[in-house]
Design a protein around this motif. Sequence first.
Motif, PDB file in Angstrom:
ATOM      1  N   VAL A   1       0.838  -1.208   0.000  1.00 41.34           N
ATOM      2  CA  VAL A   1       0.000   0.000   0.000  1.00 41.34           C
ATOM      3  C   VAL A   1       0.869   1.253   0.000  1.00 41.34           C
ATOM      4  O   VAL A   1       0.644   2.188  -0.779  1.00 41.34           O
ATOM      5  N   LEU A   2       1.866   1.293   0.874  1.00 37.32           N
ATOM      6  CA  LEU A   2       2.705   2.491   0.978  1.00 37.32           C
ATOM      7  C   LEU A   2       3.543   2.716  -0.268  1.00 37.32           C
ATOM      8  O   LEU A   2       3.858   3.860  -0.607  1.00 37.32           O
ATOM      9  N   HIS A   3       3.906   1.643  -0.979  1.00 36.24           N
ATOM     10  CA  HIS A   3       4.676   1.785  -2.219  1.00 36.24           C
ATOM     11  C   HIS A   3       3.779   2.040  -3.426  1.00 36.24           C
ATOM     12  O   HIS A   3       4.279   2.141  -4.547  1.00 36.24           O
ATOM     13  N   GLY A   4       2.478   2.101  -3.206  1.00 34.17           N
ATOM     14  CA  GLY A   4       1.559   2.402  -4.302  1.00 34.17           C
ATOM     15  C   GLY A   4       1.212   1.228  -5.186  1.00 34.17           C
ATOM     16  O   GLY A   4       0.653   1.411  -6.268  1.00 34.17           O
TER      17      GLY A   4
ATOM     18  N   GLY B   1      -4.262  -1.074  -3.173  1.00 37.41           N
ATOM     19  CA  GLY B   1      -5.193  -0.150  -2.547  1.00 37.41           C
ATOM     20  C   GLY B   1      -5.381  -0.468  -1.072  1.00 37.41           C
ATOM     21  O   GLY B   1      -4.996  -1.522  -0.585  1.00 37.41           O
ATOM     22  N   GLU B   2      -6.014   0.462  -0.367  1.00 38.16           N
ATOM     23  CA  GLU B   2      -6.244   0.316   1.070  1.00 38.16           C
ATOM     24  C   GLU B   2      -7.010  -0.965   1.411  1.00 38.16           C
ATOM     25  O   GLU B   2      -6.856  -1.514   2.496  1.00 38.16           O
ATOM     26  N   GLN B   3      -7.847  -1.423   0.484  1.00 41.41           N
ATOM     27  CA  GLN B   3      -8.675  -2.593   0.810  1.00 41.41           C
ATOM     28  C   GLN B   3      -7.840  -3.835   1.079  1.00 41.41           C
ATOM     29  O   GLN B   3      -8.310  -4.780   1.733  1.00 41.41           O
ATOM     30  N   LEU B   4      -6.596  -3.878   0.604  1.00 46.12           N
ATOM     31  CA  LEU B   4      -5.738  -5.021   0.904  1.00 46.12           C
ATOM     32  C   LEU B   4      -5.563  -5.183   2.410  1.00 46.12           C
ATOM     33  O   LEU B   4      -5.485  -6.305   2.921  1.00 46.12           O
ATOM     34  N   LEU B   5      -5.511  -4.071   3.141  1.00 44.46           N
ATOM     35  CA  LEU B   5      -5.280  -4.127   4.576  1.00 44.46           C
ATOM     36  C   LEU B   5      -6.447  -4.749   5.325  1.00 44.46           C
ATOM     37  O   LEU B   5      -6.279  -5.199   6.468  1.00 44.46           O
ATOM     38  N   ASP B   6      -7.624  -4.791   4.702  1.00 45.49           N
ATOM     39  CA  ASP B   6      -8.759  -5.464   5.335  1.00 45.49           C
ATOM     40  C   ASP B   6      -8.490  -6.953   5.517  1.00 45.49           C
ATOM     41  O   ASP B   6      -9.048  -7.596   6.414  1.00 45.49           O
ATOM     42  N   THR B   7      -7.654  -7.532   4.671  1.00 42.55           N
ATOM     43  CA  THR B   7      -7.404  -8.970   4.754  1.00 42.55           C
ATOM     44  C   THR B   7      -6.606  -9.336   5.996  1.00 42.55           C
ATOM     45  O   THR B   7      -6.636 -10.488   6.425  1.00 42.55           O
TER      46      THR B   7
END
Length: 551
Positions: free
Chosen positions: A352-355, A358-364
Amino acid sequence: MNTATVPGPSPDAAGDTGPGPDHVPVLVVGGSLSGLSAAVLLAHHGVGCLVVERRSGMGNHPRSRVLTARSGEVFRSLGLEPAIDTVSRRPSGWFQARTLADPVYTRLGPSGDPTRPISPAGSRLCDQNRLEPILLADARRRGARVLFGCELTSFDQDPHGVTARILDRSTGRSRTVRCAYLLAADGTHSPVREALGIELHGRRGEPRFLSTVFEADLDPVLHGRRPTAVVFPGREVLFARGTLREPLWEHGIPDSPFAAGASDGASDGASDDALGRFARDRLREVTGLPGLEPDVRSVLRWGASAVVAERFREGRVFLLGDAAHTMPVIGGLGGNTGIQDAHNLAWKLAAVLHGNAGEQLLDTYDVERSRVAAHTLWHVLATARELPEALHPETLQLGYLYPDPAGGPDAGPGEDPYRPTGRPGSRAPHLWLRHDHGRVSVLDLFGAGFTLLAGPLGQRWLPAGARAAAGPGLPLAAYRIGGPDSALRDPRGTFPTRYGIGPTGAVLVRPDGYVVRRWGTAPHTRTALEHAVRTALERPAALSPEPARSA
């Protein structure tokens, strides 16, 4: 804006130490096992971080003792295995006896390490106070900042980041830190979790156990025996600590008069005369050495909590380790689960931080790790009560399953790691390969990006992988396992079977070593690979987190 005040001391009127806030991508609160693991893994993925720990230095009580095979694989991938080998020993087995001086011990369970055939790392006995300095040194070597004697006092989060106030406990001055994400690795009584109002499911343990770490010459009764642990009547246990060259011992007593009703905390063995006499009397009894004069290093009163947080994420704040789940010591899975929390989260934050995601990956992270924690806690409790639902210990270490990233049917909490399937959501199975310089595990091929493993006749996957790797935001390395002219030889030809593919098939593995997608045969096209990677980076798993069951 979400504002939270962390329970504890407030900064004084001295105010911030600088003209403006420090900026760091990730702030880690807590510099113990989980927090330091997170720092090393974030730095490994090129993410800057700051770790703040309220203690003035590292603890001297051994605490966590077992380093599972899966945690060993994590540290092997970071190049830390040789350093850990110098401060650890391999397990030899549990035994039962009346005293340590008994001529014959009764074996409890298998001898040695049953994970060695299915893991390149295997399990170890490694005291936490010996492992943490290795992690601290490696985190700093990689560029992470770690500050002791510094405490989080409050934080505000908004759609773009988190603003935290950090108190220097030695000077009373405070600083402001601005970060994209905050990781709470601040222990069982996590002030960050409490500030967020995140509830715990399960039971909190009152201090009922007394643990004494000591040094003594026990060779007169051991007679060359090197047990991992010996269980005595009354459920007292003597654990091997330290290393074979520098042995220490830990004696655990349940329901002792000094543990019941006491407050948690470690103390010097010589600081309390009554406690010291009690501990020494018990040591003389269980060792069968009436004249023993042990050098008591530390005493810890503790309780066996069994809790899981109702969620592991609140906006830009993530819980990991004991802040997210606290488990009884059976099997030594608590600290290891925290290490694997960090392993799961670090690559996702980096993407996410490297672009690249998207933010939704962090939901996993919440979906995957809360599921593992809930099942692990349940099966630890089931094991303690000898219930039939308990999973095999190796399944808990190496066989737990994440939901299929593509939304396939749920395969359950775990599979037998001795009969791996290679299905999406499973840990990529270990397999020894040969190359010109010796042997290497399949797991050693995994780096900071995605990895494509093609079958022995899957050479057409390699140019497709190279083209996919050249695309923006798709770091990917491709290998062919076995087959004509392959640099990686599969002497027994077991790779396709172990991964559930045909000779022309392939498997895509994400940075933490879990299978994303597999193809039994073709298509071996760039489009298929790019779609699979994007699915893993953008689509959260379909399965919701599961609450911990009550045992």
